[in-house]
Design a protein around this motif. Structure first.
Motif, PDB file in Angstrom:
ATOM      1  N   ALA A 192       0.786  -1.174   0.071  1.00  0.00           N
ATOM      2  CA  ALA A 192       0.034  -0.129  -0.047  1.00  0.00           C
ATOM      3  C   ALA A 192       0.784   1.283   0.065  1.00  0.00           C
ATOM      4  CB  ALA A 192      -0.828  -0.073   0.967  1.00  0.00           C
ATOM      5  N   VAL A 193       2.048   1.172   0.720  1.00  0.00           N
ATOM      6  CA  VAL A 193       3.009   2.326   0.567  1.00  0.00           C
ATOM      7  C   VAL A 193       3.327   2.599  -0.489  1.00  0.00           C
ATOM      8  CG1 VAL A 193       5.036   3.066   1.771  1.00  0.00           C
ATOM      9  CG2 VAL A 193       3.348   1.947   3.209  1.00  0.00           C
ATOM     10  N   TYR A 194       3.852   1.556  -1.027  1.00  0.00           N
ATOM     11  CA  TYR A 194       4.551   1.673  -2.674  1.00  0.00           C
ATOM     12  C   TYR A 194       3.485   2.201  -3.663  1.00  0.00           C
ATOM     13  CZ  TYR A 194       8.465  -1.283  -1.021  1.00  0.00           C
ATOM     14  OH  TYR A 194       9.444  -1.640  -0.122  1.00  0.00           O
ATOM     15  N   SER A 195       2.136   1.883  -3.252  1.00  0.00           N
ATOM     16  CA  SER A 195       1.116   2.229  -4.411  1.00  0.00           C
ATOM     17  C   SER A 195       0.713   3.894  -4.092  1.00  0.00           C
ATOM     18  CB  SER A 195      -0.329   1.464  -4.058  1.00  0.00           C
ATOM     19  OG  SER A 195      -0.065  -0.167  -4.280  1.00  0.00           O
ATOM     20  N   LEU A 196       1.010   4.352  -2.694  1.00  0.00           N
ATOM     21  CA  LEU A 196       0.846   5.750  -2.590  1.00  0.00           C
ATOM     22  C   LEU A 196       1.827   6.718  -3.261  1.00  0.00           C
ATOM     23  CD1 LEU A 196      -0.398   5.784   1.016  1.00  0.00           C
ATOM     24  CD2 LEU A 196      -1.770   5.998  -0.923  1.00  0.00           C
ATOM     25  N   ILE A 197       3.180   6.231  -3.581  1.00  0.00           N
ATOM     26  CA  ILE A 197       4.209   7.130  -3.871  1.00  0.00           C
ATOM     27  C   ILE A 197       4.151   7.415  -5.319  1.00  0.00           C
ATOM     28  CG2 ILE A 197       6.645   6.931  -4.733  1.00  0.00           C
ATOM     29  CD1 ILE A 197       7.056   4.892  -2.553  1.00  0.00           C
ATOM     30  N   PRO A 198       3.351   6.699  -6.203  1.00  0.00           N
ATOM     31  CA  PRO A 198       2.827   7.041  -7.728  1.00  0.00           C
ATOM     32  C   PRO A 198       1.692   8.003  -7.652  1.00  0.00           C
ATOM     33  CG  PRO A 198       2.585   4.780  -7.455  1.00  0.00           C
ATOM     34  CD  PRO A 198       3.326   5.180  -6.338  1.00  0.00           C
ATOM     35  N   ALA A 199       0.838   7.947  -6.580  1.00  0.00           N
ATOM     36  CA  ALA A 199      -0.361   8.737  -6.515  1.00  0.00           C
ATOM     37  C   ALA A 199       0.053   9.833  -6.212  1.00  0.00           C
ATOM     38  CB  ALA A 199      -1.333   8.226  -5.244  1.00  0.00           C
ATOM     39  N   CYS A 200       1.014  10.194  -5.115  1.00  0.00           N
ATOM     40  CA  CYS A 200       1.714  11.519  -4.711  1.00  0.00           C
ATOM     41  C   CYS A 200       2.456  12.116  -5.790  1.00  0.00           C
ATOM     42  CB  CYS A 200       2.351  11.411  -3.384  1.00  0.00           C
ATOM     43  SG  CYS A 200       1.571  10.795  -2.017  1.00  0.00           S
ATOM     44  N   VAL A 201       3.000  11.518  -6.315  1.00  0.00           N
ATOM     45  CA  VAL A 201       3.952  11.989  -7.628  1.00  0.00           C
ATOM     46  C   VAL A 201       2.956  12.477  -8.702  1.00  0.00           C
ATOM     47  CG1 VAL A 201       5.602  11.507  -9.416  1.00  0.00           C
ATOM     48  CG2 VAL A 201       5.847  10.558  -7.322  1.00  0.00           C
ATOM     49  N   GLY A 202       1.836  11.765  -8.943  1.00  0.00           N
ATOM     50  CA  GLY A 202       0.980  12.040  -9.967  1.00  0.00           C
ATOM     51  C   GLY A 202       0.436  13.618  -9.842  1.00  0.00           C
ATOM     52  N   VAL A 203      -0.290  13.450  -8.361  1.00  0.00           N
ATOM     53  CA  VAL A 203      -0.565  14.862  -8.098  1.00  0.00           C
ATOM     54  C   VAL A 203       0.256  15.869  -8.049  1.00  0.00           C
ATOM     55  CG1 VAL A 203      -1.701  16.016  -6.123  1.00  0.00           C
ATOM     56  CG2 VAL A 203      -2.280  13.600  -6.465  1.00  0.00           C
ATOM     57  N   GLY A 204       1.484  15.671  -7.885  1.00  0.00           N
ATOM     58  CA  GLY A 204       2.534  16.754  -7.906  1.00  0.00           C
ATOM     59  C   GLY A 204       2.734  17.258  -9.202  1.00  0.00           C
ATOM     60  N   ILE A 205       2.701  16.221 -10.359  1.00  0.00           N
ATOM     61  CA  ILE A 205       2.944  16.451 -11.746  1.00  0.00           C
ATOM     62  C   ILE A 205       1.665  17.563 -12.136  1.00  0.00           C
ATOM     63  CG2 ILE A 205       2.780  15.661 -14.120  1.00  0.00           C
ATOM     64  CD1 ILE A 205       4.374  13.027 -12.885  1.00  0.00           C
ATOM     65  N   VAL A 206       0.430  17.044 -11.915  1.00  0.00           N
ATOM     66  CA  VAL A 206      -0.712  17.876 -12.181  1.00  0.00           C
ATOM     67  C   VAL A 206      -0.467  19.321 -11.457  1.00  0.00           C
ATOM     68  CG1 VAL A 206      -3.136  18.209 -12.161  1.00  0.00           C
ATOM     69  CG2 VAL A 206      -2.022  15.655 -12.535  1.00  0.00           C
ATOM     70  N   SER A 207      -0.153  19.409 -10.307  1.00  0.00           N
ATOM     71  CA  SER A 207      -0.050  20.705  -9.586  1.00  0.00           C
ATOM     72  C   SER A 207       0.862  21.555 -10.496  1.00  0.00           C
ATOM     73  CB  SER A 207       0.413  20.605  -8.191  1.00  0.00           C
ATOM     74  OG  SER A 207      -0.482  19.706  -7.625  1.00  0.00           O
ATOM     75  N   VAL A 344      -5.557  16.581 -25.769  1.00  0.00           N
ATOM     76  CA  VAL A 344      -5.247  15.316 -25.314  1.00  0.00           C
ATOM     77  C   VAL A 344      -3.703  15.081 -24.905  1.00  0.00           C
ATOM     78  CG1 VAL A 344      -5.407  12.991 -25.984  1.00  0.00           C
ATOM     79  CG2 VAL A 344      -7.211  14.169 -26.457  1.00  0.00           C
ATOM     80  N   GLY A 345      -2.742  15.808 -25.531  1.00  0.00           N
ATOM     81  CA  GLY A 345      -1.455  15.823 -25.514  1.00  0.00           C
ATOM     82  C   GLY A 345      -0.797  16.657 -24.398  1.00  0.00           C
ATOM     83  N   ASP A 346      -1.885  17.308 -23.448  1.00  0.00           N
ATOM     84  CA  ASP A 346      -1.305  18.051 -22.600  1.00  0.00           C
ATOM     85  C   ASP A 346      -0.050  17.013 -21.376  1.00  0.00           C
ATOM     86  OD1 ASP A 346      -1.869  21.016 -21.088  1.00  0.00           O
ATOM     87  OD2 ASP A 346      -1.415  19.324 -19.546  1.00  0.00           O
ATOM     88  N   LYS A 347       0.803  17.706 -21.021  1.00  0.00           N
ATOM     89  CA  LYS A 347       1.944  16.965 -20.301  1.00  0.00           C
ATOM     90  C   LYS A 347       1.086  16.453 -18.860  1.00  0.00           C
ATOM     91  CE  LYS A 347       5.740  19.189 -22.248  1.00  0.00           C
ATOM     92  NZ  LYS A 347       6.797  19.975 -21.956  1.00  0.00           N
ATOM     93  N   SER A 348       0.019  17.033 -18.349  1.00  0.00           N
ATOM     94  CA  SER A 348      -0.443  16.862 -17.175  1.00  0.00           C
ATOM     95  C   SER A 348      -1.390  15.728 -17.138  1.00  0.00           C
ATOM     96  CB  SER A 348      -1.127  18.105 -16.591  1.00  0.00           C
ATOM     97  OG  SER A 348      -2.328  18.309 -17.344  1.00  0.00           O
ATOM     98  N   ILE A 349      -1.524  15.265 -18.108  1.00  0.00           N
ATOM     99  CA  ILE A 349      -2.398  14.033 -18.336  1.00  0.00           C
ATOM    100  C   ILE A 349      -1.626  12.625 -17.807  1.00  0.00           C
ATOM    101  CG2 ILE A 349      -1.761  12.996 -20.885  1.00  0.00           C
ATOM    102  CD1 ILE A 349      -4.664  12.434 -21.217  1.00  0.00           C
ATOM    103  N   PHE A 350      -0.328  12.553 -17.848  1.00  0.00           N
ATOM    104  CA  PHE A 350       0.532  11.635 -17.329  1.00  0.00           C
ATOM    105  C   PHE A 350       0.293  11.720 -15.887  1.00  0.00           C
ATOM    106  CE2 PHE A 350       4.332  10.286 -15.380  1.00  0.00           C
ATOM    107  CZ  PHE A 350       4.410   9.167 -15.777  1.00  0.00           C
ATOM    108  N   GLY A 351       0.234  12.805 -15.300  1.00  0.00           N
ATOM    109  CA  GLY A 351       0.137  12.861 -13.878  1.00  0.00           C
ATOM    110  C   GLY A 351      -1.095  12.312 -13.200  1.00  0.00           C
ATOM    111  N   ILE A 352      -2.237  12.793 -13.837  1.00  0.00           N
ATOM    112  CA  ILE A 352      -3.516  12.297 -13.756  1.00  0.00           C
ATOM    113  C   ILE A 352      -3.770  10.884 -13.683  1.00  0.00           C
ATOM    114  CG2 ILE A 352      -5.970  12.210 -14.674  1.00  0.00           C
ATOM    115  CD1 ILE A 352      -5.466  14.972 -15.521  1.00  0.00           C
ATOM    116  N   LEU A 353      -3.235  10.114 -14.872  1.00  0.00           N
ATOM    117  CA  LEU A 353      -3.077   8.608 -14.967  1.00  0.00           C
ATOM    118  C   LEU A 353      -2.275   7.965 -13.875  1.00  0.00           C
ATOM    119  CD1 LEU A 353      -2.940   8.189 -18.710  1.00  0.00           C
ATOM    120  CD2 LEU A 353      -4.863   8.252 -17.351  1.00  0.00           C
ATOM    121  N   LEU A 354      -1.240   8.526 -13.562  1.00  0.00           N
ATOM    122  CA  LEU A 354      -0.405   8.239 -12.486  1.00  0.00           C
ATOM    123  C   LEU A 354      -0.913   8.242 -11.183  1.00  0.00           C
ATOM    124  CD1 LEU A 354       2.630   6.847 -12.382  1.00  0.00           C
ATOM    125  CD2 LEU A 354       3.363   9.194 -11.807  1.00  0.00           C
ATOM    126  N   ALA A 355      -1.688   9.135 -10.718  1.00  0.00           N
ATOM    127  CA  ALA A 355      -2.349   9.619  -9.641  1.00  0.00           C
ATOM    128  C   ALA A 355      -3.498   8.392  -9.453  1.00  0.00           C
ATOM    129  CB  ALA A 355      -2.697  11.021  -9.331  1.00  0.00           C
TER     130      ALA A 355
END
Length: 372
Positions: A192-207, A344-355
């Motif tokens: 669960a801890v490992y799963s939360l890491i990409p979630a936080c990184v994804g939110v950071g990318i979108v931010s 669709v090509g906006d860079k923040s979409i990667f963060g959305i999918l990751l989170a």
């Protein structure tokens, strides 16, 4: 209830899952959402739902499995549409200059709507839960926390895109887990801890990308710096409120609806004393009639969220409610993206999918851990 209520809702569900196999609340405003260790208010114990025979020699017959499934599907649809509706409705309200300085009044309105809804549901005709009275001074600190849990996220929604607003609420899960670990020594599985890491990184990318302006694209909706501040402070307030609700439930021996039934009116009245110092009503006089209709619609959505959550958790349990919570997150983020004007090509979409992938993976790990 407001959107925030709707988010801190789900967080409370996972919180109690670790200890009791069940958890809560997305207040955004009286919402109990289940899902990530949030969103959305702690697990709901359905204690009523007993039909009273009013005709002689008549017996209540249990619904057939097909009928139960049909009812569950209907309430899931109602809950999903109401959650999506309240966020976009509130966004439209806060985007109107006439109501941008009425955040506290809006929160108070939602608290009173929540209290009225729960009062009706507790009446013998419905008997969805048994009301229990608690002294006001005992719940006053919790009512203050609940107010911050609603006002700060709503302020974030005013200055943020819908996509960023919803994704930022994902951070409730890791922050609650961190608070429980630091103050209560509670741990979660390593997976669960490992799963939360990409979630936080994804939110950071979108931010990062959501706060950048788009030259030549004025139609693209972005998030201001103050929106990010409100979002993260709202996550902290909601996380502390989530943990505190769990503590109050255990000490007072109340389920989430009994607790909310007591604290919502207290929070509504408490905010009435603050409104004169924070809100500006001079511009409200110029508001169009349609905006007032949106406010009433927001209250209706809040009531539907509270009502439907009863049936979802009572009929399908926290696991299915978690899935519904993720469905709503994906739907809100998708609609927010469509209405934001981004490509669709906006860079923040990667963060959305990751989170989203991270929080869904976290939920899968926690569901496996739950006792059968």
């Amino acid at each position: 209830m407001s959107t925030a209520r709707t988010d801190a809702e789900a967080e409370k569900d996972h919180l109690l899952e670790d200890e009791e196999g069940e958890s809560s609340s997305e207040m955004s405003g009286g919402r109990t959402a289940v899902g990530s260790p949030t969103n959305r208010l702690a697990s709901i114990d359905i204690e009523g739902l007993n039909e009273v025979d009013v005709e002689k020699n008549s017996a209540n017959k249990p619904d057939t499995p097909q009928k139960n499934v049909a009812k569950l599907v209907i309430w899931i649809v109602v809950n999903t549409l109401a959650t999506i509706g309240i966020i976009f409705t509130n966004k439209a309200i806060f985007s109107d200059p006439s109501f941008q300085r009425c955040q506290v009044s809006f929160a108070s309105f939602h608290f009173f709507v929540t209290g009225l809804t729960l009062f009706v549901l507790s009446r013998p005709r419905f008997a969805m839960f048994t009301p229990e009275r608690v002294r006001i001074r005992v719940l006053l600190p919790l009512a203050v926390a609940m107010s911050l849990n609603v006002i700060l996220p709503n302020a974030s929604l005013q200055f943020s895109s819908v996509t960023f607003y919803q994704l930022a609420r994902i951070l409730l899960t890791p922050v609650v887990a961190l608070i429980n670990f630091i103050f209560y020594g509670q741990t979660i599985p390593r997976g669960a801890v490992y799963s939360l890491i990409p979630a936080c990184v994804g939110v950071g990318i979108v931010s990062y990308f959501d706060t950048k302006s788009s030259p030549g694209k004025p139609q693209v909706k972005t998030t201001s710096f103050i929106g990010v501040i409100f979002a993260f402070s709202g996550v902290l307030a909601s996380s502390l409120y989530t943990v505190w609700v769990s503590s109050y439930q255990k000490s007072l021996k109340l389920n989430s609806m009994q607790l909310l039934y007591n604290q919502a009116p207290i929070g509504g009245v408490l905010l009435l004393y603050i409104i004169p110092w924070t809100d500006n009503f001079w511009s409200v006089n110029t508001a169009h009639f349609s905006r007032w209709m949106l406010i009433l619609l927001s209250g209706v959505f809040a009531s539907l969220i509270n009502l439907s959550q009863f049936f979802i958790i009572g009929s399908a349990g926290p696991v299915s409610s978690t899935v519904v919570g993720h469905l709503k997150t994906c739907a809100i983020v998708s609609l927010g993206w469509i209405t934001s004007g981004r490509s669709v090509g906006d860079k923040s979409i990667f963060g959305i999918l990751l989170a989203i992938a991270g929080i869904i993976s976290y939920s899968a790990v926690m569901i496996k851990r739950r006792p059968s």
